[in-house]
Enzyme design. Structure first.
Site, PDB file in Angstrom:
ATOM      1  N   LYS A  56     -11.190  -3.662  -3.416  1.00 14.81           N
ATOM      2  CA  LYS A  56     -12.254  -2.680  -3.635  1.00 14.81           C
ATOM      3  C   LYS A  56     -11.713  -1.291  -3.923  1.00 14.81           C
ATOM      4  CE  LYS A  56     -13.705  -3.119   1.006  1.00 14.81           C
ATOM      5  NZ  LYS A  56     -12.585  -2.896   1.914  1.00 14.81           N
TER       6      LYS A  56
ATOM      7  N   LYS B  23      -4.324  -9.117  -6.104  1.00 16.55           N
ATOM      8  CA  LYS B  23      -5.541  -9.469  -5.356  1.00 16.55           C
ATOM      9  C   LYS B  23      -6.697  -8.585  -5.818  1.00 16.55           C
ATOM     10  CE  LYS B  23      -6.308  -7.641  -1.199  1.00 16.55           C
ATOM     11  NZ  LYS B  23      -7.441  -7.418  -0.303  1.00 16.55           N
TER      12      LYS B  23
ATOM     13  N   LYS C 147       0.819  -1.222   0.000  1.00 15.53           N
ATOM     14  CA  LYS C 147       0.000   0.000   0.000  1.00 15.53           C
ATOM     15  C   LYS C 147       0.846   1.263   0.000  1.00 15.53           C
ATOM     16  CE  LYS C 147      -4.449  -1.625   1.338  1.00 15.53           C
ATOM     17  NZ  LYS C 147      -5.707  -1.360   1.984  1.00 15.53           N
TER      18      LYS C 147
HETATM   19  P1  ATP Z   1      -8.807  -2.272   0.230  1.00 17.86           P
HETATM   20  O1  ATP Z   1      -8.791  -2.377  -1.255  1.00 17.86           O
HETATM   21  O2  ATP Z   1      -9.330  -0.960   0.717  1.00 17.86           O
HETATM   22  O3  ATP Z   1      -7.510  -2.662   0.865  1.00 17.86           O
HETATM   23  P2  ATP Z   1      -9.968  -4.848   0.387  1.00 17.86           P
HETATM   24  O4  ATP Z   1     -10.907  -5.065  -0.737  1.00 17.86           O
HETATM   25  O5  ATP Z   1      -8.630  -5.458   0.293  1.00 17.86           O
HETATM   26  O6  ATP Z   1      -9.869  -3.317   0.715  1.00 17.86           O
HETATM   27  P3  ATP Z   1     -10.586  -5.277   3.211  1.00 17.86           P
HETATM   28  O7  ATP Z   1     -11.626  -4.422   3.799  1.00 17.86           O
HETATM   29  O8  ATP Z   1      -9.186  -4.903   3.488  1.00 17.86           O
HETATM   30  O9  ATP Z   1     -10.768  -5.390   1.630  1.00 17.86           O
HETATM   31  O10 ATP Z   1     -10.844  -6.780   3.601  1.00 17.86           O
HETATM   32  C1  ATP Z   1     -11.997  -7.291   4.205  1.00 17.86           C
HETATM   33  C2  ATP Z   1     -11.918  -8.800   4.264  1.00 17.86           C
HETATM   34  O11 ATP Z   1     -12.017  -9.354   2.961  1.00 17.86           O
HETATM   35  C3  ATP Z   1     -10.601  -9.345   4.848  1.00 17.86           C
HETATM   36  O12 ATP Z   1     -10.887 -10.482   5.609  1.00 17.86           O
HETATM   37  C4  ATP Z   1      -9.822  -9.713   3.624  1.00 17.86           C
HETATM   38  O13 ATP Z   1      -8.873 -10.715   3.872  1.00 17.86           O
HETATM   39  C5  ATP Z   1     -10.913 -10.208   2.687  1.00 17.86           C
HETATM   40  N1  ATP Z   1     -10.520 -10.024   1.290  1.00 17.86           N
HETATM   41  C6  ATP Z   1     -10.238  -8.842   0.683  1.00 17.86           C
HETATM   42  N2  ATP Z   1      -9.928  -9.027  -0.602  1.00 17.86           N
HETATM   43  C7  ATP Z   1     -10.007 -10.365  -0.829  1.00 17.86           C
HETATM   44  C8  ATP Z   1      -9.795 -11.186  -1.983  1.00 17.86           C
HETATM   45  N3  ATP Z   1      -9.438 -10.665  -3.128  1.00 17.86           N
HETATM   46  N4  ATP Z   1      -9.984 -12.521  -1.859  1.00 17.86           N
HETATM   47  C9  ATP Z   1     -10.360 -13.064  -0.683  1.00 17.86           C
HETATM   48  N5  ATP Z   1     -10.563 -12.347   0.445  1.00 17.86           N
HETATM   49  C10 ATP Z   1     -10.394 -11.017   0.382  1.00 17.86           C
END
Ligand code: ATP
Ligand code: LTN
Length: 336
Positions: free
Chosen positions: A198, A195, A113
Site C-alpha cells: 500500500k 510484493k 524498507k
Molecule cells: P506497507 O506498504 O506500509 O508496508 P503493506 O501493504 O505491506 O504495508 P501491512 O499493513 O504491512 O501492509 O500488512 C497487513 C497484512 O497484510 C499483513 O498480514 C501482511 O502480511 C498482509 N499483506 C500485505 N501485503 C500483502 C500482499 N501483497 N499479499 C498478501 N498479503 C499481504
C-alpha cells in the site's frame, strides 16, 4: 477457546493484497465460535516511516472502517486502534530490551524498507518487530493470521516469548502464524518481483479496496504480462499472469486448474476483462458498506467498544509481566 490476534498498518489504503493475504483469514477465524479475536489498526507501527498527521488520521479511520465493511463484526471481535491501548507501547519497549541487534538485523522487512531511507534510517523501522511481538504476546495469541511477509516476525516473537518464559517463568503462550495456502503473497501489478504494497510510490502496482471500477479496470488492463498469450500458471516462467490468476482464484473461489481450463485457447485480454468483473464484484458491496460506516458516525463508538475488550486482556498481561520482571507496582495494583 483460541485467541486470534492480528493487525494492519495505517500507512496507506488497504490493498487487495491485504484483503486476500490477511482479511479473508480474519473473517474465517472470526466465524469459528471457538475463537476469540483481536484485530487492530497498528497506527504506532505506521509512524515507523514518516506520516503526514492529517493523512495518518484519515488512513487510520479508513483501515478501521474497511475491517468492518469486510465483515469483521464489532460484537464478535475486538476491533481497536493500537494507540488506544497504551500497554502496546510499554510491551514494545520491554520486548525491545529482550531482543538482540543481530536478530533484528536479520529481518528481511527491515533490510527492504531501510533501503528506501539510505541516509537516515528511522530507528523505529529497526525495532518494529519488537513492537509487533508485544502486540501478539499482550493477548496471549494462539493464532496470528498474516501474509507470507510476516512469517519471520512471528518466528522472532516466538523466540522472544520463549526467552522471557525462561528468564522470568512461564508467562506467554507461543503464537503460531496462519498463512493462506494460495494468496499469501500477492505481487505488484507492475513488477512481479515485488510484493503488492500500500505504500508503493507506483500507484499502478496496487489496487486499493476503495478504488472505483474504472480505476480497477485501468490498473488490471495495464498490468504487465509476458509477451506470450497462454493463460497458464507458472510462477517461474510466467510470474505476472500467475499473479493475476492467483487473484482471480482467491476472489472467485475457482481453482487455478479450472481457470486454466476456462481460458484455454483465449488471450490475456479476455482473461483480464473477466478479472476486472471478479474484482469489482468482490469490492462493490464492501465499498457500499464502507461508505455507510463512514457516513454513520458510528466508527469511533465501535472502536471504543473494541478498545475496552482489548484493555481488559492487555492490562492484565502487562501487570503480570512487570511484576515478574521486578518492577515496583503502584499501590493500587498490589495484590491483597
Ligand atoms: P506497507 O506498504 O506500509 O508496508 P503493506 O501493504 O505491506 O504495508 P501491512 O499493513 O504491512 O501492509 O500488512 C497487513 C497484512 O497484510 C499483513 O498480514 C501482511 O502480511 C498482509 N499483506 C500485505 N501485503 C500483502 C500482499 N501483497 N499479499 C498478501 N498479503 C499481504
Ligand atoms: N507488521 C505487520 C502488522 C502488525 C501485526 C501485528 C500483524 C503489527 N502488529 C501483530 C500481526 C500481529 C505487517 O503486516 N506489516
Amino acid at each position: 477457546m483460541k485467541r486470534v490476534m492480528s493487525g494492519m498498518q495505517s500507512s496507506g489504503t488497504l490493498t487487495m493484497g491485504n484483503y486476500i493475504g490477511a482479511i479473508l483469514n480474519y473473517k474465517k477465524l472470526q466465524d469459528d465460535p471457538e475463537n476469540e479475536c483481536f484485530f487492530t489498526v497498528v497506527d504506532l507501527h505506521a509512524i515507523t516511516t514518516p506520516q503526514d498527521p492529517k493523512l495518518l488520521k484519515e488512513q487510520t479511520e479508513a483501515v478501521a472502517a474497511l475491517y468492518f465493511a469486510s465483515g469483521i463484526d464489532a460484537d464478535k471481535s475486538a476491533v481497536f486502534l493500537q494507540s488506544h491501548v497504551p500497554a502496546h507501547a510499554e510491551m514494545g519497549w520491554i520486548m525491545n530490551t529482550l531482543s538482540y541487534m543481530g536478530e533484528l538485523e536479520r529481518m528481511t522487512q527491515f533490510k527492504d524498507k531501510s533501503q528506501k531511507h539510505q541516509e537516515s534510517i528511522p530507528s523505529g523501522l529497526f525495532t518494529y518487530p519488537t513492537l509487533m511481538a508485544g502486540d501478539m504476546l499482550l493477548y496471549q495469541a494462539d493464532i496470528v493470521p498474516v501474509g507470507e511477509d510476516q512469517k519471520q516476525h512471528i518466528e522472532l516473537t516466538r523466540d522472544l516469548a520463549q526467552r522471557f518464559n525462561q528468564r522470568y517463568g512461564e508467562t506467554f503462550k507461543i503464537p503460531s502464524s496462519e498463512i493462506p495456502e494460495v494468496g499469501a503473497r500477492i505481487m505488484s501489478l507492475q513488477d512481479a518481483k515485488k510484493k503488492m504494497s500500500k505504500s508503493d510510490e507506483n500507484q499502478g502496482g496496487f489496487i486499493t479496496m476503495v478504488d472505483e471500477p474504472n480505476v480497477i479496470k485501468k490498473k488490471i488492463m495495464r498490468a504487465t504480462t509476458d509477451s506470450g498469450n497462454e493463460v497458464r500458471f507458472d510462477k517461474e516462467e510466467k510470474p505476472e499472469i500467475s499473479n493475476l490468476m492467483t487473484i482471480y482464484s482467491c476472489l472467485s473461489g475457482i481453482s487455478i486448474k479450472d481457470i486454466e481450463k476456462k481460458y484455454d485457447g483465449l488471450m490475456y485480454g479476455a482473461f483480464k476483462k473477466d478479472l476486472v468483473d471478479v474484482v469489482v464484484e468482490q469490492f462493490s458491496p464492501i465499498q457500499q458498506k464502507y461508505k455507510e460506516i463512514r457516513e454513520s458516525g458510528s466508527l469511533y463508538h465501535m472502536l471504543q467498544q473494541g478498545a475496552e475488550k482489548a484493555h481488559a486482556v492487555a492490562d492484565r498481561t502487562i501487570e503480570d509481566v512487570k511484576e515478574k520482571m521486578g518492577f515496583v507496582l503502584p499501590v493500587n495494583k498490589l495484590k491483597k
